[in-house]
Design a protein around this motif. Structure first.
Motif, PDB file in Angstrom:
ATOM      1  N   ARG A  90      42.602  40.799  46.428  1.00  0.00           N
ATOM      2  CA  ARG A  90      42.647  42.165  46.955  1.00  0.00           C
ATOM      3  C   ARG A  90      41.534  42.495  47.946  1.00  0.00           C
ATOM      4  NH1 ARG A  90      40.896  45.572  41.618  1.00  0.00           N
ATOM      5  NH2 ARG A  90      39.094  44.309  41.157  1.00  0.00           N
ATOM      6  N   TYR A  91      40.513  41.667  48.030  1.00  0.00           N
ATOM      7  CA  TYR A  91      39.422  41.904  48.983  1.00  0.00           C
ATOM      8  C   TYR A  91      39.591  41.089  50.264  1.00  0.00           C
ATOM      9  CZ  TYR A  91      37.385  43.938  44.825  1.00  0.00           C
ATOM     10  OH  TYR A  91      37.181  44.691  43.708  1.00  0.00           O
ATOM     11  N   GLY A  92      40.684  40.367  50.367  1.00  0.00           N
ATOM     12  CA  GLY A  92      40.946  39.573  51.560  1.00  0.00           C
ATOM     13  C   GLY A  92      40.287  38.208  51.561  1.00  0.00           C
ATOM     14  N   ILE A  93      39.705  37.808  50.449  1.00  0.00           N
ATOM     15  CA  ILE A  93      39.057  36.501  50.314  1.00  0.00           C
ATOM     16  C   ILE A  93      39.927  35.660  49.384  1.00  0.00           C
ATOM     17  CG2 ILE A  93      36.995  35.283  49.494  1.00  0.00           C
ATOM     18  CD1 ILE A  93      35.398  37.824  50.145  1.00  0.00           C
ATOM     19  N   PRO A  94      40.160  34.386  49.713  1.00  0.00           N
ATOM     20  CA  PRO A  94      40.989  33.545  48.841  1.00  0.00           C
ATOM     21  C   PRO A  94      40.461  33.522  47.398  1.00  0.00           C
ATOM     22  CG  PRO A  94      40.621  32.453  50.924  1.00  0.00           C
ATOM     23  CD  PRO A  94      39.735  33.669  50.909  1.00  0.00           C
ATOM     24  N   THR A  95      41.375  33.559  46.464  1.00  0.00           N
ATOM     25  CA  THR A  95      41.032  33.568  45.047  1.00  0.00           C
ATOM     26  C   THR A  95      40.183  32.351  44.677  1.00  0.00           C
ATOM     27  OG1 THR A  95      43.095  34.746  44.610  1.00  0.00           O
ATOM     28  CG2 THR A  95      42.002  33.748  42.719  1.00  0.00           C
ATOM     29  N   ARG A  96      40.503  31.177  45.225  1.00  0.00           N
ATOM     30  CA  ARG A  96      39.730  29.966  44.936  1.00  0.00           C
ATOM     31  C   ARG A  96      38.284  30.122  45.398  1.00  0.00           C
ATOM     32  NH1 ARG A  96      42.082  24.809  47.469  1.00  0.00           N
ATOM     33  NH2 ARG A  96      43.725  25.264  45.960  1.00  0.00           N
ATOM     34  N   THR A  97      38.089  30.751  46.545  1.00  0.00           N
ATOM     35  CA  THR A  97      36.743  30.970  47.077  1.00  0.00           C
ATOM     36  C   THR A  97      35.942  31.870  46.144  1.00  0.00           C
ATOM     37  OG1 THR A  97      37.661  30.790  49.314  1.00  0.00           O
ATOM     38  CG2 THR A  97      35.462  31.751  49.118  1.00  0.00           C
ATOM     39  N   VAL A  98      36.583  32.933  45.677  1.00  0.00           N
ATOM     40  CA  VAL A  98      35.932  33.861  44.751  1.00  0.00           C
ATOM     41  C   VAL A  98      35.601  33.152  43.441  1.00  0.00           C
ATOM     42  CG1 VAL A  98      36.235  35.991  43.417  1.00  0.00           C
ATOM     43  CG2 VAL A  98      36.999  35.888  45.798  1.00  0.00           C
ATOM     44  N   GLU A  99      36.525  32.371  42.927  1.00  0.00           N
ATOM     45  CA  GLU A  99      36.289  31.634  41.675  1.00  0.00           C
ATOM     46  C   GLU A  99      35.126  30.659  41.829  1.00  0.00           C
ATOM     47  OE1 GLU A  99      36.726  30.324  37.737  1.00  0.00           O
ATOM     48  OE2 GLU A  99      37.479  32.115  38.733  1.00  0.00           O
ATOM     49  N   PHE A 100      35.064  29.942  42.954  1.00  0.00           N
ATOM     50  CA  PHE A 100      33.951  29.023  43.207  1.00  0.00           C
ATOM     51  C   PHE A 100      32.624  29.777  43.218  1.00  0.00           C
ATOM     52  CE2 PHE A 100      30.922  27.079  46.085  1.00  0.00           C
ATOM     53  CZ  PHE A 100      30.857  25.777  45.609  1.00  0.00           C
ATOM     54  N   ALA A 101      32.577  30.892  43.925  1.00  0.00           N
ATOM     55  CA  ALA A 101      31.343  31.680  44.018  1.00  0.00           C
ATOM     56  C   ALA A 101      30.932  32.212  42.647  1.00  0.00           C
ATOM     57  CB  ALA A 101      31.519  32.827  45.006  1.00  0.00           C
ATOM     58  N   ASN A 102      31.890  32.670  41.875  1.00  0.00           N
ATOM     59  CA  ASN A 102      31.582  33.170  40.536  1.00  0.00           C
ATOM     60  C   ASN A 102      31.049  32.055  39.640  1.00  0.00           C
ATOM     61  OD1 ASN A 102      32.309  35.810  41.133  1.00  0.00           O
ATOM     62  ND2 ASN A 102      34.408  35.556  40.411  1.00  0.00           N
TER      63      ASN A 102
END
Length: 117
Positions: A90-102
């Motif tokens: 929903r923020y326009g960033i790929p889910t995989r990218t967000v998961e990696f950062a988290n």
């Protein structure tokens, strides 16, 4: 068990092994999700006594870009990230990218003081 090394190509992070390559996402997006160019790890009094920890205030600032582009990852982490969609959340960033950062934040936080209670 193989390790996956980070590779950055045209601003995009990949995790790479001898026979595999997984796109993680834009390095700038990872930095944004982590919260900026640096991430601060807080250490408790016992941890501060460790000779390798050179900090006077109980905190260590980590360069996020340097960490992301130099830290290798076990095969299990890479395999689990492969199963996360590259569609934008929903923020326009790929889910995989967000998961990696988290996951990166979780690893960094695990090095410091227990802040959960």
């Amino acid at each position: 068990m193989s390790r996956y090394e980070p590779e950055c190509e045209d601003g995009t992070l990949f995790l790479v092994s001898a026979d595999d390559r997984i796109e993680i996402g834009a390095l700038d997006d990872i930095v944004d999700v982590v919260g900026g160019e640096t991430y601060t790890i807080a250490y408790d009094e016992d941890q501060q006594r460790q000779p390798w920890l050179e900090t006077s205030d109980g905190e260590l600032s980590v360069d996020v870009r340097e960490t992301v582009t130099t830290m290798s990852h076990p095969e299990a982490v890479a395999a689990s990230l492969r199963n996360v969609d590259m569609d934008a959340d929903r923020y326009g960033i790929p889910t995989r990218t967000v998961e990696f950062a988290n996951r990166l934040v979780d690893v960094l936080d695990s090095q410091g003081a227990d802040t959960d209670g």
